[in-house]
Design a protein around this motif. Structure first.
Motif, mmCIF file in Angstrom:
data_model
loop_
_atom_site.group_PDB
_atom_site.id
_atom_site.type_symbol
_atom_site.label_atom_id
_atom_site.label_comp_id
_atom_site.label_asym_id
_atom_site.label_seq_id
_atom_site.Cartn_x
_atom_site.Cartn_y
_atom_site.Cartn_z
ATOM 1 N N GLY A 1 0.822 -1.204 0.000
ATOM 2 C CA GLY A 1 0.000 0.000 0.000
ATOM 3 C C GLY A 1 0.853 1.250 0.000
ATOM 4 N N ALA A 2 0.209 2.374 -0.004
ATOM 5 C CA ALA A 2 0.916 3.633 -0.082
ATOM 6 C C ALA A 2 1.640 3.962 1.211
ATOM 7 N N GLY A 3 1.084 3.551 2.332
ATOM 8 C CA GLY A 3 1.689 3.868 3.610
ATOM 9 C C GLY A 3 1.592 2.682 4.545
ATOM 10 N N VAL A 4 2.002 2.904 5.793
ATOM 11 C CA VAL A 4 1.876 1.867 6.812
ATOM 12 C C VAL A 4 0.419 1.805 7.259
ATOM 13 N N SER A 5 -0.139 0.625 7.211
ATOM 14 C CA SER A 5 -1.542 0.448 7.540
ATOM 15 C C SER A 5 -1.685 -0.330 8.843
ATOM 16 N N GLN A 6 -2.523 0.170 9.746
ATOM 17 C CA GLN A 6 -2.727 -0.481 11.030
ATOM 18 C C GLN A 6 -4.206 -0.751 11.257
ATOM 19 N N THR A 7 -4.492 -1.959 11.749
ATOM 20 C CA THR A 7 -5.869 -2.307 12.102
ATOM 21 C C THR A 7 -5.897 -3.037 13.434
ATOM 22 N N PRO A 8 -6.956 -2.848 14.236
ATOM 23 C CA PRO A 8 -8.011 -1.859 14.027
ATOM 24 C C PRO A 8 -7.525 -0.455 14.349
ATOM 25 N N SER A 9 -8.258 0.540 13.930
ATOM 26 C CA SER A 9 -7.871 1.905 14.269
ATOM 27 C C SER A 9 -8.261 2.211 15.721
ATOM 28 N N ASN A 10 -9.320 1.581 16.187
ATOM 29 C CA ASN A 10 -9.758 1.730 17.565
ATOM 30 C C ASN A 10 -10.178 0.374 18.113
ATOM 31 N N LYS A 11 -9.816 0.126 19.368
ATOM 32 C CA LYS A 11 -10.195 -1.120 20.008
ATOM 33 C C LYS A 11 -10.494 -0.854 21.475
ATOM 34 N N VAL A 12 -11.684 -1.244 21.898
ATOM 35 C CA VAL A 12 -12.036 -1.171 23.309
ATOM 36 C C VAL A 12 -12.169 -2.605 23.808
ATOM 37 N N THR A 13 -11.482 -2.926 24.885
ATOM 38 C CA THR A 13 -11.517 -4.283 25.399
ATOM 39 C C THR A 13 -11.636 -4.253 26.915
ATOM 40 N N GLU A 14 -12.078 -5.348 27.462
ATOM 41 C CA GLU A 14 -12.207 -5.428 28.918
ATOM 42 C C GLU A 14 -10.896 -5.897 29.529
ATOM 43 N N LYS A 15 -10.658 -5.443 30.719
ATOM 44 C CA LYS A 15 -9.482 -5.859 31.490
ATOM 45 C C LYS A 15 -9.416 -7.373 31.534
ATOM 46 N N GLY A 16 -8.234 -7.908 31.261
ATOM 47 C CA GLY A 16 -8.037 -9.349 31.308
ATOM 48 C C GLY A 16 -8.162 -10.039 29.965
ATOM 49 N N LYS A 17 -8.692 -9.344 28.957
ATOM 50 C CA LYS A 17 -8.873 -9.959 27.649
ATOM 51 C C LYS A 17 -7.572 -9.926 26.839
ATOM 52 N N TYR A 18 -7.579 -10.707 25.764
ATOM 53 C CA TYR A 18 -6.443 -10.800 24.842
ATOM 54 C C TYR A 18 -6.719 -9.907 23.633
ATOM 55 N N VAL A 19 -5.679 -9.225 23.148
ATOM 56 C CA VAL A 19 -5.835 -8.295 22.031
ATOM 57 C C VAL A 19 -4.731 -8.531 21.000
#
Lengths: 115, 113
Positions: A1-19
């Motif tokens: 791609g044209a630039g560095v791409s990151q996903t997700p742009s936003n992530k909300v998770t609960e304490k203790g979860k895996y991301v």
């Protein structure tokens, strides 16, 4: 791609979860970096890949954090048992080579919020 | 680099006025120095860098920075700012033998009409 791409742009998770946070570097860039930026702070180095191998992981804060780049292109940052203190913007960057003077191109980041 | 210090968290300035954003670093070895800019809702972009040679480096949009080894500084200057220069500016350093950039905490430049 044209630039560095990151996903997700936003992530909300609960304490203790895996991301998992994904980074797609600029095509042909052999060096890939992960940084973390907390509110009001500058980016903080986490890990650097040259090709498939982690050449410097001295910035990873503890063993809950792990990153891989199995084919030398896309990288995934993995955070286990998330804590509220992990909330930050996670920045990925890449450069054409691994020389320290090479221009490093940053993605727009993945905003992680742990509630 | 062990640390990078940006003393000013915010710098308000009027349009067409000169500006200086200060950056000091500490390192026991030789370093390369960088200024990055982050415009609102965009990612970090390299503004300019010092690797070797002339201690004065310039960007394409009129900024310049001077490497001063004796004062361990790399201050960023522009003789006349525009509204469009409003952004957060980060100074960064890397030891010549490493790859991990050390960033300062950033300076928010606010250009007012």
């Amino acid at each position: 791609g044209a630039g560095v791409s990151q996903t997700p742009s936003n992530k909300v998770t609960e304490k203790g979860k895996y991301v998992e946070l994904r980074c797609d570097p600029i095509s042909g860039h052999t060096a890939l970096y992960w940084y973390r930026q907390s509110l009001g702070q500058g980016p903080e180095f986490l890990i650097y890949f040259q090709g498939t191998g982690a050449a410097d992981d001295s910035g990873l804060p503890n063993d809950r954090f792990f990153a891989v780049r199995p084919e030398g292109s896309v990288s995934t940052l993995k955070i286990q048992r998330t804590e509220r203190g992990d909330s930050a913007v996670y920045l990925c960057a890449s450069s054409l080579g691994g020389q320290p003077g090479n221009t490093i191109y940053f993605g727009e980041g993945s905003w992680l919020t742990v509630v | 680099a062990q640390s990078v210090t940006q003393l000013d968290s915010q710098v308000p300035v009027f349009e067409e006025a000169p500006v200086e954003l200060r950056c000091n670093y500490s390192s026991s070895v030789s370093v390369y120095l960088f200024w990055y800019v982050q415009y609102p809702n965009q990612g970090l972009q390299l503004l300019l860098k010092y690797l070797s040679g002339s201690t004065l480096v310039e960007s394409i949009n009129g900024f310049e920075a001077e490497f001063n080894k004796s004062q361990t500084s790399f201050h960023l200057r522009k003789p006349s700012v525009h509204i469009s220069d409003t952004a957060e500016y980060f100074c960064a350093a890397v030891d010549t033998g490493r790859r991990a950039l050390t960033f300062g905490s950033g300076t928010r430049l606010q250009v007012q009409p």
